[in-house]
Design a protein around this motif. Structure first.
Motif, PDB file in Angstrom:
ATOM      1  N   ARG A   1       0.796  -1.227   0.000  1.00 42.14           N
ATOM      2  CA  ARG A   1       0.000   0.000   0.000  1.00 42.14           C
ATOM      3  C   ARG A   1       0.828   1.275   0.000  1.00 42.14           C
ATOM      4  NH1 ARG A   1      -2.763  -2.818   4.375  1.00 42.14           N
ATOM      5  NH2 ARG A   1      -1.890  -1.309   5.846  1.00 42.14           N
ATOM      6  N   VAL A   2       2.161   1.168   0.063  1.00 42.84           N
ATOM      7  CA  VAL A   2       2.975   2.365   0.248  1.00 42.84           C
ATOM      8  C   VAL A   2       4.023   2.514  -0.856  1.00 42.84           C
ATOM      9  CG1 VAL A   2       2.682   2.298   2.752  1.00 42.84           C
ATOM     10  CG2 VAL A   2       4.666   1.207   1.714  1.00 42.84           C
ATOM     11  N   VAL A   3       4.434   3.769  -1.054  1.00 46.34           N
ATOM     12  CA  VAL A   3       5.605   4.096  -1.858  1.00 46.34           C
ATOM     13  C   VAL A   3       6.536   4.852  -0.913  1.00 46.34           C
ATOM     14  CG1 VAL A   3       6.512   5.322  -3.859  1.00 46.34           C
ATOM     15  CG2 VAL A   3       4.237   4.273  -3.963  1.00 46.34           C
ATOM     16  N   PRO A   4       7.659   4.256  -0.510  1.00 46.02           N
ATOM     17  CA  PRO A   4       8.499   4.868   0.525  1.00 46.02           C
ATOM     18  C   PRO A   4       9.186   6.132   0.049  1.00 46.02           C
ATOM     19  CG  PRO A   4       9.604   2.980  -0.417  1.00 46.02           C
ATOM     20  CD  PRO A   4       8.216   2.990  -0.993  1.00 46.02           C
ATOM     21  N   ASN A   5       9.476   7.010   0.988  1.00 48.00           N
ATOM     22  CA  ASN A   5      10.115   8.275   0.631  1.00 48.00           C
ATOM     23  C   ASN A   5      11.484   8.063   0.006  1.00 48.00           C
ATOM     24  OD1 ASN A   5      10.940   7.366   3.226  1.00 48.00           O
ATOM     25  ND2 ASN A   5      11.752   9.376   3.719  1.00 48.00           N
ATOM     26  N   LYS A   6      12.215   6.990   0.412  1.00 51.60           N
ATOM     27  CA  LYS A   6      13.552   6.772  -0.141  1.00 51.60           C
ATOM     28  C   LYS A   6      13.506   6.468  -1.632  1.00 51.60           C
ATOM     29  CE  LYS A   6      13.849   1.902   1.309  1.00 51.60           C
ATOM     30  NZ  LYS A   6      14.721   0.944   2.008  1.00 51.60           N
ATOM     31  N   LEU A   7      12.381   5.954  -2.096  1.00 52.07           N
ATOM     32  CA  LEU A   7      12.245   5.701  -3.521  1.00 52.07           C
ATOM     33  C   LEU A   7      12.172   7.014  -4.293  1.00 52.07           C
ATOM     34  CD1 LEU A   7      10.112   2.924  -5.079  1.00 52.07           C
ATOM     35  CD2 LEU A   7       9.949   5.227  -6.017  1.00 52.07           C
ATOM     36  N   TYR A   8      11.362   7.952  -3.815  1.00 53.78           N
ATOM     37  CA  TYR A   8      11.266   9.270  -4.446  1.00 53.78           C
ATOM     38  C   TYR A   8      12.608   9.999  -4.382  1.00 53.78           C
ATOM     39  CZ  TYR A   8       6.139   8.892  -4.529  1.00 53.78           C
ATOM     40  OH  TYR A   8       4.851   8.498  -4.762  1.00 53.78           O
ATOM     41  N   GLU A   9      13.316   9.837  -3.274  1.00 51.88           N
ATOM     42  CA  GLU A   9      14.604  10.524  -3.111  1.00 51.88           C
ATOM     43  C   GLU A   9      15.616  10.050  -4.149  1.00 51.88           C
ATOM     44  OE1 GLU A   9      13.964  11.120   1.713  1.00 51.88           O
ATOM     45  OE2 GLU A   9      15.347   9.601   0.959  1.00 51.88           O
ATOM     46  N   ALA A  10      15.694   8.736  -4.356  1.00 59.18           N
ATOM     47  CA  ALA A  10      16.628   8.197  -5.347  1.00 59.18           C
ATOM     48  C   ALA A  10      16.232   8.617  -6.758  1.00 59.18           C
ATOM     49  CB  ALA A  10      16.689   6.679  -5.232  1.00 59.18           C
TER      50      ALA A  10
ATOM     51  N   ALA B   1       0.306  -0.093  -5.088  1.00 54.57           N
ATOM     52  CA  ALA B   1       0.705   1.285  -4.788  1.00 54.57           C
ATOM     53  C   ALA B   1       1.748   1.780  -5.790  1.00 54.57           C
ATOM     54  CB  ALA B   1       1.238   1.380  -3.365  1.00 54.57           C
ATOM     55  N   MET B   2       2.726   0.940  -6.121  1.00 53.55           N
ATOM     56  CA  MET B   2       3.751   1.341  -7.089  1.00 53.55           C
ATOM     57  C   MET B   2       3.127   1.616  -8.446  1.00 53.55           C
ATOM     58  SD  MET B   2       6.619   1.456  -5.478  1.00 53.55           S
ATOM     59  CE  MET B   2       7.295   0.864  -3.917  1.00 53.55           C
ATOM     60  N   ARG B   3       2.159   0.813  -8.834  1.00 54.48           N
ATOM     61  CA  ARG B   3       1.518   0.964 -10.141  1.00 54.48           C
ATOM     62  C   ARG B   3       0.666   2.229 -10.228  1.00 54.48           C
ATOM     63  NH1 ARG B   3       3.047  -2.597 -14.419  1.00 54.48           N
ATOM     64  NH2 ARG B   3       3.985  -4.417 -13.388  1.00 54.48           N
ATOM     65  N   GLU B   4       0.335   2.806  -9.081  1.00 57.62           N
ATOM     66  CA  GLU B   4      -0.415   4.071  -9.105  1.00 57.62           C
ATOM     67  C   GLU B   4       0.400   5.186  -9.752  1.00 57.62           C
ATOM     68  OE1 GLU B   4      -2.239   5.479  -5.510  1.00 57.62           O
ATOM     69  OE2 GLU B   4      -2.408   3.427  -4.725  1.00 57.62           O
ATOM     70  N   PHE B   5       1.713   5.161  -9.534  1.00 61.23           N
ATOM     71  CA  PHE B   5       2.558   6.277  -9.958  1.00 61.23           C
ATOM     72  C   PHE B   5       3.622   5.903 -10.989  1.00 61.23           C
ATOM     73  CE2 PHE B   5       1.348   6.917  -5.454  1.00 61.23           C
ATOM     74  CZ  PHE B   5       0.542   8.028  -5.610  1.00 61.23           C
ATOM     75  N   PHE B   6       3.951   4.616 -11.086  1.00 61.01           N
ATOM     76  CA  PHE B   6       5.059   4.209 -11.944  1.00 61.01           C
ATOM     77  C   PHE B   6       4.687   3.000 -12.791  1.00 61.01           C
ATOM     78  CE2 PHE B   6       6.778   5.646  -7.797  1.00 61.01           C
ATOM     79  CZ  PHE B   6       7.354   6.833  -8.206  1.00 61.01           C
ATOM     80  N   ASP B   7       5.456   2.803 -13.860  1.00 65.94           N
ATOM     81  CA  ASP B   7       5.405   1.558 -14.608  1.00 65.94           C
ATOM     82  C   ASP B   7       6.847   1.131 -14.866  1.00 65.94           C
ATOM     83  OD1 ASP B   7       6.406   2.808 -16.952  1.00 65.94           O
ATOM     84  OD2 ASP B   7       4.393   3.361 -17.570  1.00 65.94           O
TER      85      ASP B   7
ATOM     86  N   ASP C   1       9.726   3.461 -15.719  1.00 63.15           N
ATOM     87  CA  ASP C   1      10.186   4.442 -14.732  1.00 63.15           C
ATOM     88  C   ASP C   1      11.135   3.816 -13.708  1.00 63.15           C
ATOM     89  OD1 ASP C   1       8.429   6.503 -15.761  1.00 63.15           O
ATOM     90  OD2 ASP C   1       6.797   5.421 -14.780  1.00 63.15           O
ATOM     91  N   ILE C   2      10.758   2.647 -13.210  1.00 65.18           N
ATOM     92  CA  ILE C   2      11.556   1.938 -12.217  1.00 65.18           C
ATOM     93  C   ILE C   2      11.529   0.451 -12.558  1.00 65.18           C
ATOM     94  CG2 ILE C   2      11.184   3.607 -10.352  1.00 65.18           C
ATOM     95  CD1 ILE C   2       9.020   1.855  -9.254  1.00 65.18           C
ATOM     96  N   VAL C   3      12.405  -0.308 -11.922  1.00 63.91           N
ATOM     97  CA  VAL C   3      12.439  -1.752 -12.147  1.00 63.91           C
ATOM     98  C   VAL C   3      11.573  -2.422 -11.088  1.00 63.91           C
ATOM     99  CG1 VAL C   3      13.882  -3.801 -12.360  1.00 63.91           C
ATOM    100  CG2 VAL C   3      14.766  -1.573 -13.087  1.00 63.91           C
ATOM    101  N   LEU C   4      10.460  -2.995 -11.520  1.00 62.69           N
ATOM    102  CA  LEU C   4       9.534  -3.662 -10.613  1.00 62.69           C
ATOM    103  C   LEU C   4       9.794  -5.162 -10.648  1.00 62.69           C
ATOM    104  CD1 LEU C   4       6.281  -1.714 -11.596  1.00 62.69           C
ATOM    105  CD2 LEU C   4       7.711  -1.357  -9.570  1.00 62.69           C
TER     106      LEU C   4
END
Length: 208
Positions: free
Chosen positions: A154-163, A177-183, A186-189
Motif C-alpha cells: 500500500r505504500v511508496v516509501p520516501n527513499k524511492l522518491y529521493e533516489a 501502490a507502485m503501479r499508481e505512480f510508476f510503470d 520508470d523503475i524496475v519492478l
C-alpha cells in the motif's frame, strides 16, 4: 496495535478530509467499519529539492554498487535483499551497501556473518538525512522495499522518491501502490524474492 488502530479510526471519523500517500491506503481504510464515508484525498510524498537533486556520479571502479538505506523494519524485506546478495556472492563486480539500524538489523547481521557475505558492506548507524544524498550519489542503483507485510503493498516509501529525484535507477517490489505512480519504464519492478531482485541487478549492471 489495537490502541493505534482505534486512534487512527477516531481521527478519520472526525476529520473533514483525510490525506493519504496512496489511493491503496485510502482503499484500505474504506474497508473498515464506519470509515468508508470519510472524504479521502491522495497526495504523493515529495522530496526536498535542496537536498535531493542529480549530482555528479562517483568515479567508476568497475563495481556496481547497490544501496539499501532504512530502519530495518519488516516492510523493507531485508531478508530478500540478503538473498539476492547470496545469489550474487561470486560476482565480484556487484557490491551491496546497507545503511541504518533498526528492528531486524540483528537478524540481518546474523545472516551476513553466518554466510560470510563478503559482497555486503554495512554502515551500521543512523545517517542524518542531509548525508543521505552523498550515499545515493555514490551508488549505481537504489533499493526500495521487498516486505511481505500487507502494508508493503500500500505504500511508496520516501527513499524511492529521493533516489528517483537524483536520477538513480530504482529496484523495488511490484505492488498496487507502485503501479499508481510508476510503470516498468520508470523503475524496475520485481517479484518479492531474492532471485527476482538478483536478476534485476544483473540486468542493470550489464547496462551500465
Amino acid at each position: 496495535a489495537w490502541k493505534l488502530a482505534i486512534l487512527d479510526s477516531i481521527s478519520i471519523i472526525v476529520a473533514d478530509l483525510v490525506i493519504t500517500d496512496t489511493s491503496s491506503h485510502a482503499a484500505y481504510w474504506m474497508t473498515w467499519p464506519l470509515l468508508s464515508r470519510a472524504r479521502y484525498l491522495t497526495v504523493p510524498i515529495g522530496v526536498d529539492p535542496a537536498l535531493f537533486y542529480p549530482r555528479a556520479p562517483r568515479m567508476a571502479d568497475g563495481v556496481f554498487e547497490v544501496l539499501f538505506f532504512g530502519s530495518y523494519i519488516p516492510l523493507h524485506g531485508i531478508e530478500r535483499v540478503l538473498d539476492a546478495a547470496s545469489i550474487l556472492c561470486d560476482d565480484a563486480s556487484v557490491r551491496f551497501v546497507l545503511i541504518g539500524r533498526g528492528q531486524e538489523y540483528k537478524k540481518a547481521l546474523d545472516i551476513i556473518r553466518m554466510q560470510n557475505r563478503r559482497n555486503v558492506r554495512l554502515i551500521d548507524c543512523w545517517v542524518p538525512q542531509k548525508d543521505i544524498p552523498t550515499h545515493i550519489a555514490a551508488c549505481n542503483a537504489s533499493l526500495g522495499i521487498f516486505g511481505t507485510t500487507r502494508k508493503a503493498s500500500r505504500v511508496v516509501p520516501n527513499k524511492l522518491y529521493e533516489a528517483l529525484a537524483m536520477r538513480k535507477p530504482v529496484i523495488t517490489m511490484d505492488s498496487p501502490a507502485m503501479r499508481e505512480f510508476f510503470d516498468p519504464k520508470d523503475i524496475v519492478l520485481v517479484e518479492g524474492d531474492g532471485e527476482s531482485l538478483a536478476k534485476a541487478i544483473r540486468y542493470l549492471a550489464a547496462d551500465t
